[in-house]
Design an enzyme around this catalytic site. Sequence first.
Site, PDB file in Angstrom:
ATOM      1  N   ARG A  12      45.528  48.982  47.080  1.00  0.00           N
ATOM      2  CA  ARG A  12      44.648  48.568  46.319  1.00  0.00           C
ATOM      3  C   ARG A  12      44.819  46.996  46.034  1.00  0.00           C
ATOM      4  NH1 ARG A  12      43.236  50.196  39.689  1.00  0.00           N
ATOM      5  NH2 ARG A  12      41.466  49.155  39.517  1.00  0.00           N
ATOM      6  N   HIS A  13      44.065  46.204  45.673  1.00  0.00           N
ATOM      7  CA  HIS A  13      44.245  44.744  45.377  1.00  0.00           C
ATOM      8  C   HIS A  13      45.078  44.847  44.179  1.00  0.00           C
ATOM      9  CE1 HIS A  13      41.406  45.076  41.869  1.00  0.00           C
ATOM     10  NE2 HIS A  13      40.522  45.551  42.518  1.00  0.00           N
ATOM     11  N   ARG A  62      39.300  39.100  44.823  1.00  0.00           N
ATOM     12  CA  ARG A  62      40.603  39.982  44.768  1.00  0.00           C
ATOM     13  C   ARG A  62      41.159  40.538  45.551  1.00  0.00           C
ATOM     14  NH1 ARG A  62      35.969  42.596  42.277  1.00  0.00           N
ATOM     15  NH2 ARG A  62      35.996  44.605  42.305  1.00  0.00           N
ATOM     16  N   ARG A  64      40.332  39.704  48.907  1.00  0.00           N
ATOM     17  CA  ARG A  64      40.683  38.749  50.132  1.00  0.00           C
ATOM     18  C   ARG A  64      41.964  38.387  49.544  1.00  0.00           C
ATOM     19  NH1 ARG A  64      37.532  34.839  50.096  1.00  0.00           N
ATOM     20  NH2 ARG A  64      35.925  35.110  48.422  1.00  0.00           N
ATOM     21  N   GLU A  86      34.158  47.558  46.413  1.00  0.00           N
ATOM     22  CA  GLU A  86      34.178  48.717  45.392  1.00  0.00           C
ATOM     23  C   GLU A  86      32.692  49.004  45.305  1.00  0.00           C
ATOM     24  OE1 GLU A  86      35.215  50.976  44.003  1.00  0.00           O
ATOM     25  OE2 GLU A  86      36.873  49.919  42.695  1.00  0.00           O
ATOM     26  N   MET A  89      28.492  49.075  40.639  1.00  0.00           N
ATOM     27  CA  MET A  89      28.338  49.823  39.173  1.00  0.00           C
ATOM     28  C   MET A  89      26.972  49.270  38.643  1.00  0.00           C
ATOM     29  SD  MET A  89      32.507  49.817  38.540  1.00  0.00           S
ATOM     30  CE  MET A  89      33.391  50.819  39.658  1.00  0.00           C
ATOM     31  N   GLY A 155      40.128  50.557  44.165  1.00  0.00           N
ATOM     32  CA  GLY A 155      40.249  51.817  43.686  1.00  0.00           C
ATOM     33  C   GLY A 155      39.384  52.914  43.938  1.00  0.00           C
TER      34      GLY A 155
END
Length: 204
Positions: A12-13, A62, A64, A86, A89, A155
């Site tokens: 994950r970043h 984030r 990259r 991600e 949302m 995530g």
Amino acid sequence: MGSRATLIFLLRHGAVVLAETRRFIGHLDVPLSARGEAQCREQAARLGSERLAAVFTSDLVRSRRSGEIIAAPHGLAPIAVGALREMAMGRWEGLTAEEIQSREPAAFAAWMARVGEFPFPEGESVPDLARRAWPALQSNVETHPGQPVAVVAHGGTNRALLCRALGLPLSRLLGFGQDYAALSVLEWNGGRFTLHRLNEEPGL
């Protein structure tokens, strides 16, 4: 591990600016914090001896930037893949859970009760996410048989990928921890995935 196994270092970043507010970020393009940069440097040092063949990221900054840090010891430039973003949302992006619950209590309750099925309003569901992200992971594996690669994503994306890789229903995705800059390791060998490590955080 088999001699022709493909190892996928799934990260994950790192932590992002204002991570402590615990907002739904989704497709918002927020940068890494100083802590996030340090977390990624630690994981880059950990993977420095792995001779990575490629580093894949999403196209969000984030991811990259995290990928740039992971790739640097190997002299690689990360490859941005939009499908690894991600989950979208929708109108909840930028809001905290408390703010969403206050504004849309019924929709929030439905989403909480059906994580993995209920789509974000004006955004994606977990099946939507899996449909675009899973082919991207498969392509990464197929183009680097028998070589280690890193995938630096998000995530929600990583949880969906882990469910698909292990043949689990997407409703199980919250069973997979995915902390900032944490490392999971998958092996592809003989037509199946094996999970060797899960959510190993940097020591910071």
